[in-house]
Write a protein that holds these residues in place. Structure first.
Motif, short mmCIF file in Angstrom:
data_model
loop_
_atom_site.label_atom_id
_atom_site.label_comp_id
_atom_site.label_asym_id
_atom_site.label_seq_id
_atom_site.Cartn_x
_atom_site.Cartn_y
_atom_site.Cartn_z
N LYS A 161 -5.93 -11.68 -25.77
CA LYS A 161 -4.88 -11.78 -26.79
C LYS A 161 -4.52 -13.25 -27.07
CE LYS A 161 -0.13 -10.20 -27.60
NZ LYS A 161 0.95 -9.38 -27.06
N TYR A 162 -4.68 -14.12 -26.05
CA TYR A 162 -4.24 -15.51 -26.17
C TYR A 162 -5.38 -16.53 -26.20
CZ TYR A 162 0.32 -13.55 -25.28
OH TYR A 162 1.47 -12.82 -25.38
N SER A 163 -6.63 -16.08 -26.15
CA SER A 163 -7.73 -17.04 -26.15
C SER A 163 -8.99 -16.42 -26.76
CB SER A 163 -8.02 -17.53 -24.73
OG SER A 163 -8.42 -16.46 -23.91
N VAL A 204 -6.62 -24.00 -24.71
CA VAL A 204 -5.54 -23.50 -25.57
C VAL A 204 -4.34 -24.44 -25.45
CG1 VAL A 204 -6.29 -21.09 -25.42
CG2 VAL A 204 -4.61 -21.96 -23.79
N LYS A 229 1.82 -24.14 -25.54
CA LYS A 229 2.68 -23.06 -26.05
C LYS A 229 2.00 -21.70 -25.90
CE LYS A 229 5.52 -25.72 -29.17
NZ LYS A 229 6.11 -25.82 -30.48
N VAL A 230 0.69 -21.66 -26.09
CA VAL A 230 -0.05 -20.41 -25.91
C VAL A 230 -0.01 -19.99 -24.44
CG1 VAL A 230 -2.37 -19.39 -25.94
CG2 VAL A 230 -1.52 -20.64 -27.93
N SER A 231 -0.18 -20.94 -23.55
CA SER A 231 -0.13 -20.62 -22.12
C SER A 231 1.25 -20.12 -21.71
CB SER A 231 -0.53 -21.84 -21.29
OG SER A 231 -1.88 -22.17 -21.51
N ALA A 259 3.34 -18.56 -23.68
CA ALA A 259 3.44 -17.21 -24.24
C ALA A 259 2.74 -16.19 -23.35
CB ALA A 259 2.87 -17.17 -25.65
N LEU A 260 1.56 -16.54 -22.83
CA LEU A 260 0.86 -15.66 -21.90
C LEU A 260 1.72 -15.38 -20.68
CD1 LEU A 260 -1.57 -14.19 -20.59
CD2 LEU A 260 -2.36 -16.45 -19.83
N GLU A 283 4.48 -12.98 -21.38
CA GLU A 283 4.00 -11.60 -21.44
C GLU A 283 3.77 -11.05 -20.04
OE1 GLU A 283 0.54 -8.75 -23.27
OE2 GLU A 283 1.27 -10.44 -24.45
#
Length: 152
Positions: A107-109, A119, A122-124, A126-127, A130
């Motif tokens: 979902k994130y990569s 990545v 901010k993506v990390s 967000a992971l 979750e």
């Protein structure tokens, strides 16, 4: 002033369950005195860790990590001043990413593997948020402190 810092590193040698348990034990013993909370994610040869707390203690821990011979390729992915903690329930929670459903990582990569180097910070983050929502993080802080050794 509270800050949140996320970094990634590679292990200089093989990562065993015992070495991760040692790092977690050290963190859980000393982080409460420093007012630091966070989580440690690991998989393959990658460590990804969020530290939250006062600017001084978080920066001091990060500097210790950078100098720690168990780490290489240490990169700060995200650093921000915060008004409240997202990881306050963990003196040092843990996630073994190789045990996660690959669809969460996908979902994130681009691929269903942990590669925080590929990545944004901010993506990390967000992971990790979750992972909190899906209860994938273990090792919540308890009311009694575990007396073990220091972080890093």
């Amino acid at each position: 002033m509270l800050v949140r810092m996320l970094y990634v590193s590679r292990a200089t040698g093989p990562i065993s369950r015992a070495s991760v348990d040692s790092i977690l034990a050290q963190s859980r013993a000393h982080n409460p005195d420093l007012g630091v909370t966070g989580i440690l994610c690991w998989g393959g040869d990658i460590f990804m860790q969020v530290l939250e707390g006062g600017r001084g203690p978080v920066n001091q821990l990060y500097n210790q990590i950078v100098r720690d011979e168990r780490h290489k390729d240490v990169v700060m992915l995200h650093y921000e001043e915060i008004t409240e903690r997202r990881f306050a329930g963990w003196t040092m929670g843990q996630v073994h990413l190789e045990k996660l459903n690959p669809s969460i990582l996908l979902k994130y990569s681009e691929k269903p593997v942990l590669d925080p180097y590929a990545v944004s910070g901010k993506v990390s983050v967000a992971l990790l948020e979750e992972l909190i929502q899906t209860a994938a993080i273990i090792g919540r802080a308890e009311s009694t402190r575990v007396a073990l050794a220091s972080n890093q």
